[in-house]
Design a protein around this motif. Structure first.
Motif, PDB file in Angstrom:
ATOM      1  N   GLY A 258     -54.323  21.342   4.485  1.00  0.00           N
ATOM      2  CA  GLY A 258     -54.316  20.595   3.408  1.00  0.00           C
ATOM      3  C   GLY A 258     -53.442  19.207   3.736  1.00  0.00           C
ATOM      4  N   ASP A 259     -52.370  19.207   4.261  1.00  0.00           N
ATOM      5  CA  ASP A 259     -51.748  18.140   4.550  1.00  0.00           C
ATOM      6  C   ASP A 259     -52.531  17.064   5.406  1.00  0.00           C
ATOM      7  OD1 ASP A 259     -49.595  19.124   3.351  1.00  0.00           O
ATOM      8  OD2 ASP A 259     -48.339  19.709   5.385  1.00  0.00           O
ATOM      9  N   ASP A 260     -53.189  17.591   6.511  1.00  0.00           N
ATOM     10  CA  ASP A 260     -53.921  16.409   7.268  1.00  0.00           C
ATOM     11  C   ASP A 260     -55.011  15.755   6.428  1.00  0.00           C
ATOM     12  OD1 ASP A 260     -52.478  17.246   9.587  1.00  0.00           O
ATOM     13  OD2 ASP A 260     -54.040  18.616  10.422  1.00  0.00           O
ATOM     14  N   HIS A 261     -55.685  16.644   5.388  1.00  0.00           N
ATOM     15  CA  HIS A 261     -57.054  16.085   5.122  1.00  0.00           C
ATOM     16  C   HIS A 261     -56.677  15.816   3.518  1.00  0.00           C
ATOM     17  CE1 HIS A 261     -58.788  16.512   8.617  1.00  0.00           C
ATOM     18  NE2 HIS A 261     -58.340  17.929   8.698  1.00  0.00           N
ATOM     19  N   GLY A 262     -55.560  16.005   3.083  1.00  0.00           N
ATOM     20  CA  GLY A 262     -55.308  15.712   1.461  1.00  0.00           C
ATOM     21  C   GLY A 262     -56.172  16.551   0.578  1.00  0.00           C
ATOM     22  N   VAL A 263     -55.987  17.976   0.801  1.00  0.00           N
ATOM     23  CA  VAL A 263     -56.597  18.900   0.019  1.00  0.00           C
ATOM     24  C   VAL A 263     -55.470  19.729  -0.681  1.00  0.00           C
ATOM     25  CG1 VAL A 263     -58.342  20.785  -0.007  1.00  0.00           C
ATOM     26  CG2 VAL A 263     -58.704  19.046   1.572  1.00  0.00           C
ATOM     27  N   HIS A 264     -55.444  19.775  -1.770  1.00  0.00           N
ATOM     28  CA  HIS A 264     -54.251  20.324  -2.456  1.00  0.00           C
ATOM     29  C   HIS A 264     -54.760  21.490  -3.264  1.00  0.00           C
ATOM     30  CE1 HIS A 264     -52.187  16.834  -1.097  1.00  0.00           C
ATOM     31  NE2 HIS A 264     -53.134  16.339  -1.775  1.00  0.00           N
ATOM     32  N   ASP A 265     -55.745  21.971  -3.390  1.00  0.00           N
ATOM     33  CA  ASP A 265     -56.294  23.255  -4.119  1.00  0.00           C
ATOM     34  C   ASP A 265     -56.519  24.383  -3.017  1.00  0.00           C
ATOM     35  OD1 ASP A 265     -56.786  24.955  -6.299  1.00  0.00           O
ATOM     36  OD2 ASP A 265     -58.833  23.967  -6.678  1.00  0.00           O
ATOM     37  N   HIS A 266     -55.332  25.162  -2.901  1.00  0.00           N
ATOM     38  CA  HIS A 266     -55.505  26.261  -1.856  1.00  0.00           C
ATOM     39  C   HIS A 266     -55.962  27.654  -2.304  1.00  0.00           C
ATOM     40  CE1 HIS A 266     -52.862  23.400   0.861  1.00  0.00           C
ATOM     41  NE2 HIS A 266     -53.838  22.886   0.446  1.00  0.00           N
ATOM     42  N   TYR A 267     -56.555  28.301  -1.641  1.00  0.00           N
ATOM     43  CA  TYR A 267     -56.661  29.754  -2.009  1.00  0.00           C
ATOM     44  C   TYR A 267     -56.524  30.714  -1.026  1.00  0.00           C
ATOM     45  CZ  TYR A 267     -58.745  27.647  -6.091  1.00  0.00           C
ATOM     46  OH  TYR A 267     -58.925  26.733  -7.299  1.00  0.00           O
ATOM     47  N   SER A 268     -56.367  31.935  -1.063  1.00  0.00           N
ATOM     48  CA  SER A 268     -56.300  32.867   0.067  1.00  0.00           C
ATOM     49  C   SER A 268     -57.486  33.968  -0.118  1.00  0.00           C
ATOM     50  CB  SER A 268     -54.933  33.624   0.337  1.00  0.00           C
ATOM     51  OG  SER A 268     -55.108  34.399  -1.090  1.00  0.00           O
ATOM     52  N   ASP A 269     -58.291  33.776  -1.338  1.00  0.00           N
ATOM     53  CA  ASP A 269     -59.170  34.581  -1.402  1.00  0.00           C
ATOM     54  C   ASP A 269     -60.638  33.665  -1.882  1.00  0.00           C
ATOM     55  OD1 ASP A 269     -60.271  36.978  -2.387  1.00  0.00           O
ATOM     56  OD2 ASP A 269     -60.627  36.258  -4.130  1.00  0.00           O
ATOM     57  N   ILE A 270     -61.613  34.034  -1.264  1.00  0.00           N
ATOM     58  CA  ILE A 270     -62.811  33.173  -1.323  1.00  0.00           C
ATOM     59  C   ILE A 270     -63.508  33.403  -2.886  1.00  0.00           C
ATOM     60  CG2 ILE A 270     -64.306  34.796  -0.700  1.00  0.00           C
ATOM     61  CD1 ILE A 270     -66.104  32.709   0.531  1.00  0.00           C
ATOM     62  N   GLY A 271     -63.189  34.473  -3.421  1.00  0.00           N
ATOM     63  CA  GLY A 271     -63.864  34.883  -4.694  1.00  0.00           C
ATOM     64  C   GLY A 271     -63.154  34.044  -5.740  1.00  0.00           C
ATOM     65  N   GLU A 272     -61.579  33.884  -5.678  1.00  0.00           N
ATOM     66  CA  GLU A 272     -61.074  33.275  -6.589  1.00  0.00           C
ATOM     67  C   GLU A 272     -61.382  31.870  -6.548  1.00  0.00           C
ATOM     68  OE1 GLU A 272     -56.939  33.619  -6.364  1.00  0.00           O
ATOM     69  OE2 GLU A 272     -56.370  32.562  -7.885  1.00  0.00           O
ATOM     70  N   MET A 273     -61.461  31.259  -5.221  1.00  0.00           N
ATOM     71  CA  MET A 273     -61.897  29.627  -5.266  1.00  0.00           C
ATOM     72  C   MET A 273     -63.274  29.478  -5.907  1.00  0.00           C
ATOM     73  SD  MET A 273     -63.867  27.720  -3.382  1.00  0.00           S
ATOM     74  CE  MET A 273     -64.664  28.341  -1.958  1.00  0.00           C
ATOM     75  N   LEU A 274     -64.306  30.377  -5.646  1.00  0.00           N
ATOM     76  CA  LEU A 274     -65.655  30.179  -6.265  1.00  0.00           C
ATOM     77  C   LEU A 274     -65.376  29.985  -7.628  1.00  0.00           C
ATOM     78  CD1 LEU A 274     -67.680  32.520  -3.651  1.00  0.00           C
ATOM     79  CD2 LEU A 274     -67.776  30.081  -3.873  1.00  0.00           C
ATOM     80  N   ARG A 275     -64.790  30.871  -8.266  1.00  0.00           N
ATOM     81  CA  ARG A 275     -64.556  30.922  -9.810  1.00  0.00           C
ATOM     82  C   ARG A 275     -63.856  29.710 -10.443  1.00  0.00           C
ATOM     83  NH1 ARG A 275     -63.450  36.448  -8.567  1.00  0.00           N
ATOM     84  NH2 ARG A 275     -61.370  35.992  -8.643  1.00  0.00           N
ATOM     85  N   ARG A 276     -62.872  29.641  -9.695  1.00  0.00           N
ATOM     86  CA  ARG A 276     -62.150  28.288 -10.100  1.00  0.00           C
ATOM     87  C   ARG A 276     -62.555  26.946  -9.885  1.00  0.00           C
ATOM     88  NH1 ARG A 276     -55.821  29.677 -10.559  1.00  0.00           N
ATOM     89  NH2 ARG A 276     -55.868  31.523 -11.118  1.00  0.00           N
ATOM     90  N   ALA A 277     -62.997  26.523  -8.576  1.00  0.00           N
ATOM     91  CA  ALA A 277     -63.235  25.447  -7.962  1.00  0.00           C
ATOM     92  C   ALA A 277     -64.668  25.142  -8.160  1.00  0.00           C
ATOM     93  CB  ALA A 277     -62.997  25.195  -6.740  1.00  0.00           C
ATOM     94  N   GLU A 278     -65.556  26.150  -8.272  1.00  0.00           N
ATOM     95  CA  GLU A 278     -67.087  25.961  -8.826  1.00  0.00           C
ATOM     96  C   GLU A 278     -67.723  24.978  -7.602  1.00  0.00           C
ATOM     97  OE1 GLU A 278     -68.026  25.416 -12.647  1.00  0.00           O
ATOM     98  OE2 GLU A 278     -67.128  27.492 -13.226  1.00  0.00           O
ATOM     99  N   PRO A 279     -67.379  25.012  -6.409  1.00  0.00           N
ATOM    100  CA  PRO A 279     -68.061  23.863  -5.560  1.00  0.00           C
ATOM    101  C   PRO A 279     -69.408  23.853  -5.526  1.00  0.00           C
ATOM    102  CG  PRO A 279     -67.305  25.586  -4.166  1.00  0.00           C
ATOM    103  CD  PRO A 279     -66.807  25.956  -5.629  1.00  0.00           C
ATOM    104  N   ASP A 280     -69.878  22.561  -4.991  1.00  0.00           N
ATOM    105  CA  ASP A 280     -71.282  22.624  -4.918  1.00  0.00           C
ATOM    106  C   ASP A 280     -71.604  23.128  -3.441  1.00  0.00           C
ATOM    107  OD1 ASP A 280     -71.801  21.035  -7.243  1.00  0.00           O
ATOM    108  OD2 ASP A 280     -71.005  19.140  -5.969  1.00  0.00           O
ATOM    109  N   LEU A 281     -70.826  22.920  -2.671  1.00  0.00           N
ATOM    110  CA  LEU A 281     -71.192  23.328  -1.204  1.00  0.00           C
ATOM    111  C   LEU A 281     -69.903  23.835  -0.503  1.00  0.00           C
ATOM    112  CD1 LEU A 281     -72.843  23.019   1.566  1.00  0.00           C
ATOM    113  CD2 LEU A 281     -71.679  20.740   1.726  1.00  0.00           C
ATOM    114  N   VAL A 282     -70.127  25.099  -0.024  1.00  0.00           N
ATOM    115  CA  VAL A 282     -69.078  25.909   0.987  1.00  0.00           C
ATOM    116  C   VAL A 282     -69.358  25.722   2.272  1.00  0.00           C
ATOM    117  CG1 VAL A 282     -67.622  27.733   1.065  1.00  0.00           C
ATOM    118  CG2 VAL A 282     -68.554  27.236  -1.201  1.00  0.00           C
ATOM    119  N   HIS A 283     -68.335  25.113   3.006  1.00  0.00           N
ATOM    120  CA  HIS A 283     -68.452  25.231   4.627  1.00  0.00           C
ATOM    121  C   HIS A 283     -67.848  26.360   4.867  1.00  0.00           C
ATOM    122  CE1 HIS A 283     -69.231  20.612   4.776  1.00  0.00           C
ATOM    123  NE2 HIS A 283     -68.927  20.835   3.541  1.00  0.00           N
TER     124      HIS A 283
END
Ligand SMILES: NC(=O)c1ccc[n+]([C@@H]2O[C@H](COP(=O)([O-])OP(=O)(O)OC[C@H]3O[C@@H](n4cnc5c(N)ncnc54)[C@H](O)[C@@H]3O)[C@@H](O)[C@H]2O)c1
Length: 371
Positions: free
Chosen positions: A58-83
């Motif tokens: 997060g620090d290296d790449h300026g990403v501040h929305d962090h999750y420990s669970d992929i399901g929660e991330m998918l629900r909240r962030a609704e990304p177009d693409l997941v790496h």
């Protein structure tokens, strides 16, 4: 010659909203590639079960929305693409979760532990997306794209014989990572985890394969899987290739050589190549024609994550299936399965031997290796 530039830079589509799952070693190549195209893509979230890795990423790449669970991330962030940059044993479950949530996926190699797992992932794609693409970065350097174009135009004649070597060196300590060197978590040794890159490039250039005869060996490392494999492959158009995958080779080299009717083309590198790593030797009588076709081809792009990401992001913004598509990835994964099936059954195998019902469809080690 002007460097190759992404054709879509002027597209009016909004930037692709990307999330990164697994923020270890390879994730930074994805992040750097995404950050090199801020008009086309942005990283909106990151997921890891290791808080330290996640915070550093997060620090290296300026990403501040962090999750420990992929399901929660998918629900909240609704990304177009997941790496998906986690260890291979997690890919199947995580890719399916993304596709179910409507997000397309770019999954690191190997995309799954078995053909069965990968086919399930491909079946979960939608016609107009979401899609699953595999990270096979060596198709995307200008050298490989130039060669593919010359093959398509017929300039080089028929491919006749090829060599595809991945001769790498990994000390025993490399296998300390708990997921390495084990069938259940890595899906195989250098055939599945390392030589897969060169084998993917070979199939991208030579197309469908019809028969493979192989052996696999434990030469020097204390691992469950092979540390060396050797294969002989026949392609649908009649070309034949010899493949070596090794993790016990002190002078490391990745080498592909294809002898066409009108020229020999060679690529020598280790983990990535530029234009200077390619060499073309015309056959007598074809010097002028071949040399000028080679010189006039695409140039200026090194193989690597950034090269592939350019095409992935462009495809998504144009609402097309991103490369390397599930169909193309499956052909490469089938060749890997073919090497194991032949080696462990001690007989030549074809794609028809790897369909549902075959033990090598469900596990790369099938009924278990014979050592
Ligand atoms: N394309 C290439 O050239 C290349 C090179 C190296 C590795 N890889 C591939 O990249 C993948 C990852 O390899 P790596 O070397 O980065 O491994 P790594 O161990 O350095 O990183 C994996 C990360 O995933 C995290 N993780 C584990 N379980 C998780 C979970 N349930 N949810 C979220 N995160 C989780 C780990 O904490 C770790 O941070 C593998 O598939 C590997 O084969 C590809």
């Amino acid at each position: 010659m002007a460097p190759h530039t992404p054709a879509d830079i002027g597209s009016t589509a909004p930037p692709v909203r990307a999330a990164v799952v697994g923020t270890g070693n390879i994730a930074r190549f994805h992040a750097q590639a995404l950050r090199s195209m801020p008009e086309q893509a942005e990283i909106v979230a990151a997921v890891d079960v290791d808080g330290e890795n996640l915070a550093r990423f997060g620090d290296d790449h300026g990403v501040h929305d962090h999750y420990s669970d992929i399901g929660e991330m998918l629900r909240r962030a609704e990304p177009d693409l997941v790496h998906v940059c986690t260890p291979p044993g997690l890919h199947h479950e995580q890719v399916l979760a993304c596709l179910k949530a409507g997000s397309s996926v770019l999954v690191e190699k190997p995309p799954a532990l078995s053909l069965a797992e990968f086919e399930e992932m491909a079946a979960a794609e939608g016609e107009g997306g979401p899609w699953v693409a595999t990270l096979f970065q060596h198709r995307f350097g200008s050298g490989a794209r130039r060669l593919r174009a010359l093959i398509d135009s017929g300039e080089l004649g028929r491919p006749l014989v090829a060599v595809c070597h991945t001769s790498w060196y990994r000390e025993q300590s490399y296998f300390d990572a708990p997921w390495r060197g084990r069938w259940e978590t890595e899906g195989g040794g250098p055939t599945m985890g390392h030589g897969i890159h060169q084998m993917d490039l070979l199939t991208a250039l030579l197309g469908e394969w019809v028969e493979v005869s192989a052996t696999a060996h434990q030469q020097a490392r204390d691992v469950e899987t092979e540390d060396v494999s050797l294969a002989h492959v026949v392609f649908a158009d009649g070309a034949v290739a010899s493949i070596v995958n090794s993790l016990v080779s002190p002078r490391e080299e990745s080498y592909i050589r294809i002898d066409f009717e009108h020229a020999t083309v060679e690529l020598t590198h280790i983990y990535g190549y530029g234009d200077d790593d390619w060499r073309i030797t015309p056959a007598p009588g074809f010097e002028e024609k071949v040399t000028s076709a080679w010189k006039n081809g695409e140039s200026g792009v090194n193989s690597g994550h950034a090269a592939q990401l350019t095409h992935v992001v462009r495809a998504l913004r144009e609402k097309e299936a991103p490369p390397v598509t599930s169909t193309e990835s499956l052909r490469t994964l089938r060749l890997v399965a073919g090497v194991y099936a032949s080696a462990f059954q001690r007989r030549p195998v074809g794609p028809a031997d790897l369909v549902p019902g075959s033990p090598f469809h469900d596990r790369m080690n099938g009924d278990g290796p014979r050592w």
